[in-house]
Design a protein around this motif. Structure first.
Motif, PDB file in Angstrom:
ATOM      1  N   PHE A 176       0.819  -1.210   0.000  1.00 14.01           N
ATOM      2  CA  PHE A 176       0.000   0.000   0.000  1.00 14.01           C
ATOM      3  C   PHE A 176       0.854   1.263   0.000  1.00 14.01           C
ATOM      4  CE2 PHE A 176      -3.496  -2.811   1.317  1.00 14.01           C
ATOM      5  CZ  PHE A 176      -4.413  -2.408   0.369  1.00 14.01           C
ATOM      6  N   LYS A 177       2.146   1.119   0.243  1.00 18.09           N
ATOM      7  CA  LYS A 177       3.062   2.258   0.163  1.00 18.09           C
ATOM      8  C   LYS A 177       3.066   2.841  -1.258  1.00 18.09           C
ATOM      9  CE  LYS A 177       7.865   3.476   1.111  1.00 18.09           C
ATOM     10  NZ  LYS A 177       9.162   2.991   1.589  1.00 18.09           N
ATOM     11  N   SER A 178       2.770   1.996  -2.252  1.00 19.72           N
ATOM     12  CA  SER A 178       2.711   2.416  -3.655  1.00 19.72           C
ATOM     13  C   SER A 178       1.423   1.904  -4.284  1.00 19.72           C
ATOM     14  CB  SER A 178       3.915   1.862  -4.424  1.00 19.72           C
ATOM     15  OG  SER A 178       5.122   2.291  -3.863  1.00 19.72           O
ATOM     16  N   PRO A 179       0.266   2.471  -3.904  1.00 18.94           N
ATOM     17  CA  PRO A 179      -1.008   1.969  -4.440  1.00 18.94           C
ATOM     18  C   PRO A 179      -1.131   2.226  -5.939  1.00 18.94           C
ATOM     19  CG  PRO A 179      -1.362   4.015  -3.236  1.00 18.94           C
ATOM     20  CD  PRO A 179       0.081   3.634  -3.037  1.00 18.94           C
ATOM     21  N   ASP A 180      -1.943   1.410  -6.597  1.00 24.48           N
ATOM     22  CA  ASP A 180      -2.224   1.603  -8.018  1.00 24.48           C
ATOM     23  C   ASP A 180      -3.150   2.790  -8.232  1.00 24.48           C
ATOM     24  OD1 ASP A 180      -0.755  -0.660  -9.020  1.00 24.48           O
ATOM     25  OD2 ASP A 180      -2.300  -1.921  -8.109  1.00 24.48           O
ATOM     26  N   GLU A 181      -3.980   3.077  -7.241  1.00 27.27           N
ATOM     27  CA  GLU A 181      -4.915   4.204  -7.334  1.00 27.27           C
ATOM     28  C   GLU A 181      -5.205   4.715  -5.928  1.00 27.27           C
ATOM     29  OE1 GLU A 181      -9.536   5.102  -8.736  1.00 27.27           O
ATOM     30  OE2 GLU A 181      -8.635   3.164  -9.210  1.00 27.27           O
ATOM     31  N   THR A 182      -5.368   6.013  -5.802  1.00 26.90           N
ATOM     32  CA  THR A 182      -5.770   6.628  -4.540  1.00 26.90           C
ATOM     33  C   THR A 182      -6.971   7.513  -4.796  1.00 26.90           C
ATOM     34  OG1 THR A 182      -3.526   6.602  -3.634  1.00 26.90           O
ATOM     35  CG2 THR A 182      -5.067   8.167  -2.656  1.00 26.90           C
TER      36      THR A 182
END
Length: 91
Positions: A9-15
């Motif tokens: 989740f440190k680098s999510p695909d979408e926020t």
């Protein structure tokens, strides 16, 4: 043959950010996993309903509750609280 996947989740695909909340999404294993962070005072009816433009949330959820208390009100009027350690399935 399917291969293993690993994401953080440190680098999510979408926020998706909205007032008093944020949803981080990972695309993994042919599906989505989300991390929902809500601030005290957040209410779906006030902070998401105007964006969703529906009376109730129409997305099914399978959730693990990490912290805090989330009061859930279903379309039939029933209510319950989800607390840390609870797993909820919402149609």
């Amino acid at each position: 043959m399917a291969s293993a996947e690993q994401k953080r989740f440190k680098s999510p695909d979408e926020t998706r950010s909205f007032e008093r909340g944020q949803l981080d999404l990972l695309e993994i294993g042919g599906g989505q996993v989300g991390l929902l962070t809500l601030q005290p005072g957040w209410r779906w009816s006030e902070h998401v309903k105007p964006l969703a433009n529906t009376e109730y949330c129409e997305a099914p959820h399978f959730q693990y509750h990490v912290s805090g208390t989330l009061r859930i009100r279903m379309e039939d009027g029933s209510e319950f609280d989800a607390v840390p350690g609870d797993v909820t399935a919402l149609p």
